[in-house]
Design a protein around this motif. Structure first.
Motif, short mmCIF file in Angstrom:
data_model
loop_
_atom_site.label_atom_id
_atom_site.label_comp_id
_atom_site.label_asym_id
_atom_site.label_seq_id
_atom_site.Cartn_x
_atom_site.Cartn_y
_atom_site.Cartn_z
N MET A 27 42.72 15.70 -10.01
CA MET A 27 42.86 17.15 -9.89
C MET A 27 42.89 17.40 -8.36
O MET A 27 43.31 18.49 -7.83
N GLY A 28 42.60 16.42 -7.42
CA GLY A 28 43.16 16.56 -6.08
C GLY A 28 42.46 15.51 -5.38
O GLY A 28 41.78 14.60 -5.86
N ALA A 71 44.96 19.93 -3.51
CA ALA A 71 44.53 20.18 -4.86
C ALA A 71 45.51 20.95 -5.74
O ALA A 71 46.44 21.80 -5.47
N PHE A 72 45.54 20.39 -7.14
CA PHE A 72 46.57 20.86 -8.09
C PHE A 72 46.07 22.16 -8.69
O PHE A 72 44.85 22.50 -8.65
N ILE A 73 46.90 23.04 -8.72
CA ILE A 73 46.91 24.25 -9.75
C ILE A 73 47.55 23.84 -10.91
O ILE A 73 48.67 23.77 -11.15
N ILE A 111 45.74 28.51 -1.48
CA ILE A 111 45.39 28.66 -2.85
C ILE A 111 45.32 29.96 -3.07
O ILE A 111 45.86 30.73 -4.07
N TYR A 157 44.28 27.16 -12.95
CA TYR A 157 42.74 26.76 -12.49
C TYR A 157 42.89 25.48 -11.77
O TYR A 157 43.66 24.80 -11.77
N TYR A 158 41.84 25.35 -10.70
CA TYR A 158 41.73 24.31 -9.95
C TYR A 158 40.38 23.98 -9.48
O TYR A 158 39.59 24.90 -9.73
N ARG A 159 40.08 22.80 -8.99
CA ARG A 159 39.00 22.72 -8.43
C ARG A 159 38.59 23.21 -7.00
O ARG A 159 39.30 23.19 -6.15
#
Length: 432
Positions: A232-233, A326-328, A401, A410-412
């Motif tokens: 996720m990142g 981080a991924f979205i 972000i 959604y993302y962490r």
């Protein structure tokens, strides 16, 4: 196109991609002034990149056109070997480095051959055989799929029960749902410590300094809760001197030179007060690692990758401090569900309120000036930040972000938080 090639240093670059993951890198090199051609092998992913970079349907027809060929995934090693032997500058794997990543047992054997500690592991071809093993040798284990199944990252399972009872329950569930179609898998003893990876570029003769230290965040939710996603990142930094590099990657230098490897190699490890325990190889670009690395590299990527492929580059220029990314994501990530993707995410628009600095396109296409989500798994963008401290890098990333609007995204919210605790342990154990 011809005028573009006449620019000083401009190259014709052919990017051969498995899933389209390297779109951001291809787009960056296009913006640097290089002529790009982008091929995606996976059919459901082939819409990725339209509007960003020129696409081709058969990469082999464009080999003669290219000054540089880049393979972005494992599985192309034998092709890369043949092209290098024919005199082509190629960035990517070899048959040997492909095997390091794809055949977990071979990777562990090579670690042992290079006098590097390994964690006890066993390969199985049936669930019942593995269940009997755990019941006979109770302990905490990690279930690692092998072959094609390992691409489904959510199937990797890290057991927490010291007697392996959670692993037995999982294996029985996999047996019901997968049967013989699961293929072979590995059970590896779970070792407690800090998970960390060390990586570097290799130019056919030696590793390029500085080296990259990365901390991956693989679970879907903050605090490492939920299903494994692959990632996720990540947070990272570059260093010219690393005890972790000396104990792992450096030992592979002669073998990689014999194989004429010209690419990127990463070893993911668990470290603790007793030593370094390598887990697995990534003998290609890591995702999202390469995009976060790019945020820390202060020179043009096309020039750098060409120099590595040609064997002329010996160092690279990087920022001081830290980089985070981080991924979205959108539904159905981390799963592959076409109906859900089409219903909630397909062709959704990514909206930018403050520009696109630090925003890296993932599974997108561009129509006019709009970025639209495509593909089939739901990775929208990767957002990066840099800073002299980890807090500075996090602040920059999360501010960016906050300026991106992705419907159902959604993302962490904790990428980089581990550094505060992990760094103390790594310093006390002598790895920093």
């Amino acid at each position: 196109m011809a005028a573009l090639i006449n620019q000083p240093g401009a190259k014709r670059i052919l990017m051969v991609s498995r899933w389209g993951e390297s779109l951001d890198l291809a787009n960056a090199m296009k913006e640097e002034g290089h002529a790009m051609k982008f091929y995606i092998e996976d059919r459901p992913s082939r819409e990725i990149g339209y509007g960003f970079v020129p696409k081709v349907r058969d990469w082999k027809k464009h080999v003669d056109w290219a000054d540089l060929i880049i393979f972005d995934y494992t599985g192309f090693g034998a092709e890369a070997d043949r092209l290098r032997e024919a005199g082509k500058p190629v960035f990517g794997g070899t048959a040997y480095t492909d095997q390091l990543e794809l055949d977990r047992n071979f990777g562990q054997q090579e670690l042992q051959r290079h006098k590097i500690k390994t964690i006890p592991s066993h390969e199985f071809h049936s669930f019942q055989e593995a269940i009997r093993f755990v019941e006979t040798h109770p302990n905490a284990y990690v279930v690692k799929p092998m072959g094609e199944t390992q691409e489904l990252k959510q199937l990797l399972f890290v057991g927490k029960d010291d007697r392996g009872e959670d692993v037995v329950r999982l294996l029985r569930a996999y047996e019901k749902s997968w049967g013989a179609g699961f293929g072979s898998f590995q059970l590896q003893r779970r070792v407690k410590g800090v998970e960390i990876s060390i990586s570097a570029f290799f130019n056919g003769k030696s590793f390029l300094a500085p080296y990259n230290v990365t901390f991956e965040h693989k679970k879907l939710f903050p605090k490492e809760v939920g299903v494994s996603t692959g990632e996720m990142g990540s947070s990272m930094f570059w260093t010219a001197h690393s005890p972790l590099f000396e104990r792992t990657l450096q030992k592979f230098g002669p073998a990689l030179a014999r194989e004429n490897f010209r690419g990127h190699l990463d070893i993911n490890c668990i470290v603790n007060g007793n030593g370094v325990y390598p887990l697995e190889f990534t003998s290609r670009f890591g995702y999202p690692q390469i995009f976060i690395q790019r945020a820390g590299i202060t020179e043009p990527m096309g020039e750098l990758l060409y120099g590595i492929a040609a064997g002329t580059r010996e160092t690279l220029q990087t920022r001081k401090g830290f980089q985070v990314g981080a991924f979205i994501a959108v539904p159905p990530f981390p799963y592959d569900d076409k109906k859900t993707f089409d219903l909630f995410s397909k062709d959704a628009v990514v909206v930018f309120q403050k520009g696109t600095e630090g925003i890296h396109p993932m599974h997108l296409k561009q129509v006019g000036d709009q970025w639209l989500i495509t593909g089939n798994t739901g990775l929208a963008v990767l957002v990066t930040g840099t800073g002299l401290t980890m807090k500075d890098a996090q602040r920059t990333m999360y501010n960016r972000i906050g300026s991106v609007i992705v419907n159902n995204g959604y993302y962490r919210t904790d990428i980089g938080d581990r550094w505060q605790e992990d760094s103390d342990k790594l310093w006390s154990w002598g790895y920093l």
